[in-house]
Motif scaffolding. Structure first.
Motif, PDB file in Angstrom:
ATOM      1  N   VAL A  85       0.810  -1.216   0.000  1.00 27.37           N
ATOM      2  CA  VAL A  85       0.000   0.000   0.000  1.00 27.37           C
ATOM      3  C   VAL A  85       0.846   1.270   0.000  1.00 27.37           C
ATOM      4  O   VAL A  85       0.334   2.354  -0.280  1.00 27.37           O
ATOM      5  CB  VAL A  85      -1.011   0.018   1.171  1.00 27.37           C
ATOM      6  N   ASN A  86       2.131   1.157   0.298  1.00 22.81           N
ATOM      7  CA  ASN A  86       3.015   2.312   0.260  1.00 22.81           C
ATOM      8  C   ASN A  86       4.440   1.818   0.062  1.00 22.81           C
ATOM      9  O   ASN A  86       4.844   0.828   0.669  1.00 22.81           O
ATOM     10  CB  ASN A  86       2.900   3.117   1.562  1.00 22.81           C
ATOM     11  N   PHE A  87       5.200   2.539  -0.771  1.00 24.16           N
ATOM     12  CA  PHE A  87       6.562   2.118  -1.097  1.00 24.16           C
ATOM     13  C   PHE A  87       7.420   3.368  -1.177  1.00 24.16           C
ATOM     14  O   PHE A  87       7.165   4.243  -1.996  1.00 24.16           O
ATOM     15  CB  PHE A  87       6.542   1.398  -2.457  1.00 24.16           C
ATOM     16  N   SER A  88       8.422   3.459  -0.320  1.00 29.53           N
ATOM     17  CA  SER A  88       9.352   4.584  -0.337  1.00 29.53           C
ATOM     18  C   SER A  88      10.756   4.026  -0.483  1.00 29.53           C
ATOM     19  O   SER A  88      11.157   3.136   0.274  1.00 29.53           O
ATOM     20  CB  SER A  88       9.229   5.373   0.972  1.00 29.53           C
ATOM     21  N   ILE A  89      11.490   4.547  -1.460  1.00 26.70           N
ATOM     22  CA  ILE A  89      12.811   3.981  -1.728  1.00 26.70           C
ATOM     23  C   ILE A  89      13.829   5.071  -2.003  1.00 26.70           C
ATOM     24  O   ILE A  89      13.505   6.105  -2.590  1.00 26.70           O
ATOM     25  CB  ILE A  89      12.739   2.965  -2.905  1.00 26.70           C
ATOM     26  N   ASN A  90      15.038   4.842  -1.538  1.00 26.20           N
ATOM     27  CA  ASN A  90      16.157   5.744  -1.767  1.00 26.20           C
ATOM     28  C   ASN A  90      17.263   4.940  -2.447  1.00 26.20           C
ATOM     29  O   ASN A  90      17.811   4.019  -1.841  1.00 26.20           O
ATOM     30  CB  ASN A  90      16.642   6.323  -0.428  1.00 26.20           C
ATOM     31  N   ALA A 134      14.796   1.063   1.646  1.00 29.74           N
ATOM     32  CA  ALA A 134      13.372   1.212   1.329  1.00 29.74           C
ATOM     33  C   ALA A 134      12.538   0.926   2.572  1.00 29.74           C
ATOM     34  O   ALA A 134      12.978   0.225   3.478  1.00 29.74           O
ATOM     35  CB  ALA A 134      12.968   0.264   0.199  1.00 29.74           C
ATOM     36  N   VAL A 135      11.344   1.511   2.569  1.00 28.61           N
ATOM     37  CA  VAL A 135      10.346   1.212   3.584  1.00 28.61           C
ATOM     38  C   VAL A 135       9.070   0.876   2.827  1.00 28.61           C
ATOM     39  O   VAL A 135       8.625   1.638   1.966  1.00 28.61           O
ATOM     40  CB  VAL A 135      10.116   2.407   4.537  1.00 28.61           C
ATOM     41  N   VAL A 136       8.524  -0.304   3.119  1.00 21.77           N
ATOM     42  CA  VAL A 136       7.351  -0.784   2.405  1.00 21.77           C
ATOM     43  C   VAL A 136       6.243  -1.087   3.413  1.00 21.77           C
ATOM     44  O   VAL A 136       6.472  -1.806   4.385  1.00 21.77           O
ATOM     45  CB  VAL A 136       7.683  -2.053   1.582  1.00 21.77           C
ATOM     46  N   MET A 137       5.064  -0.520   3.174  1.00 21.27           N
ATOM     47  CA  MET A 137       3.907  -0.824   4.011  1.00 21.27           C
ATOM     48  C   MET A 137       3.059  -1.848   3.266  1.00 21.27           C
ATOM     49  O   MET A 137       2.756  -1.661   2.080  1.00 21.27           O
ATOM     50  CB  MET A 137       3.121   0.439   4.320  1.00 21.27           C
ATOM     51  N   VAL A 138       2.717  -2.919   3.964  1.00 17.77           N
ATOM     52  CA  VAL A 138       2.061  -4.058   3.331  1.00 17.77           C
ATOM     53  C   VAL A 138       0.845  -4.493   4.144  1.00 17.77           C
ATOM     54  O   VAL A 138       0.919  -4.620   5.374  1.00 17.77           O
ATOM     55  CB  VAL A 138       3.044  -5.252   3.232  1.00 17.77           C
ATOM     56  N   LYS A 139      -0.274  -4.733   3.448  1.00 18.85           N
ATOM     57  CA  LYS A 139      -1.434  -5.373   4.073  1.00 18.85           C
ATOM     58  C   LYS A 139      -1.213  -6.880   3.918  1.00 18.85           C
ATOM     59  O   LYS A 139      -1.150  -7.380   2.800  1.00 18.85           O
ATOM     60  CB  LYS A 139      -2.728  -4.976   3.371  1.00 18.85           C
ATOM     61  N   PRO A 140      -1.064  -7.590   5.016  1.00 15.36           N
ATOM     62  CA  PRO A 140      -0.903  -9.043   4.916  1.00 15.36           C
ATOM     63  C   PRO A 140      -2.170  -9.679   4.347  1.00 15.36           C
ATOM     64  O   PRO A 140      -3.223  -9.046   4.300  1.00 15.36           O
ATOM     65  CB  PRO A 140      -0.690  -9.476   6.368  1.00 15.36           C
ATOM     66  N   PRO A 141      -2.072 -10.926   3.922  1.00 14.02           N
ATOM     67  CA  PRO A 141      -3.258 -11.593   3.366  1.00 14.02           C
ATOM     68  C   PRO A 141      -4.351 -11.730   4.414  1.00 14.02           C
ATOM     69  O   PRO A 141      -4.078 -11.850   5.609  1.00 14.02           O
ATOM     70  CB  PRO A 141      -2.734 -12.965   2.939  1.00 14.02           C
ATOM     71  N   THR A 142      -5.569 -11.683   3.933  1.00 13.75           N
ATOM     72  CA  THR A 142      -6.727 -11.930   4.790  1.00 13.75           C
ATOM     73  C   THR A 142      -7.630 -12.902   4.057  1.00 13.75           C
ATOM     74  O   THR A 142      -7.775 -12.835   2.841  1.00 13.75           O
ATOM     75  CB  THR A 142      -7.523 -10.644   5.083  1.00 13.75           C
ATOM     76  N   VAL A 143      -8.200 -13.810   4.793  1.00 13.98           N
ATOM     77  CA  VAL A 143      -9.167 -14.736   4.221  1.00 13.98           C
ATOM     78  C   VAL A 143     -10.436 -14.547   5.030  1.00 13.98           C
ATOM     79  O   VAL A 143     -10.415 -14.682   6.259  1.00 13.98           O
ATOM     80  CB  VAL A 143      -8.666 -16.196   4.295  1.00 13.98           C
TER      81      VAL A 143
END
Length: 151
Positions: A85-90, A134-143
């Protein structure tokens, strides 16, 4: 019936969870990327042009390196079913063709209220020189309850 693999859900992830991954950049990957994107930047493909630039040799496209990071998240941490959901990279230093990169992933925050984990990523080249953070924001899987995850 084949069961689909699902990655770690938010309750299974803890701060400090980590992953180390090594990837080599090969010609076939570069050609696939350039063909898919129709990216004809001479800095990526023309040796003579690159030699005349400050870089001296062709670079690997930055988006391709980002793809290695997103692929590792989709495959391993949190794994299949997760969504960035968000990706910041240097990019600290350029990456050249045929380099081998080592990526270090670490979960630095688990936010159960927002259902998001924050992953820190550092990559080094074969000379152990840091090439990106980098800093990555991730929504883990949901079932969803009662939902069948079989094919």
């Amino acid at each position: 019936m084949k069961t689909r693999k699902v990655g770690k859900m938010i309750d299974e992830i803890e701060e400090g969870d980590s992953l180390s991954l090594t990837e080599s950049i090969e010609d076939n990957q570069l050609l696939l990327y350039l063909g898919l994107t129709n990216d004809a930047n001479p800095l990526y493909i023309q040796h003579e042009y690159a030699k005349a630039s400050e870089y001296d040799k062709p670079l690997v496209p930055s988006v391709m390196i980002m793809g290695l990071i997103t692929s590792a998240i989709s495959k391993h941490l949190p794994g299949p079913g997760s969504h960035i959901v968000n990706f910041s990279i240097n990019f600290i230093d350029p990456v050249y063709h045929y380099e081998t990169l080592t990526f270090e992933f670490e979960v630095i925050k688990v936010d159960k209220m927002k259902d998001v984990v924050t992953i820190s990523v550092e990559a080094t080249n074969s000379e152990d020189k840091r090439i990106l953070d980098a800093v990555v924001m991730v929504k883990p899987p949901t079932v969803k309850l009662g939902e069948d995850i079989n094919e």
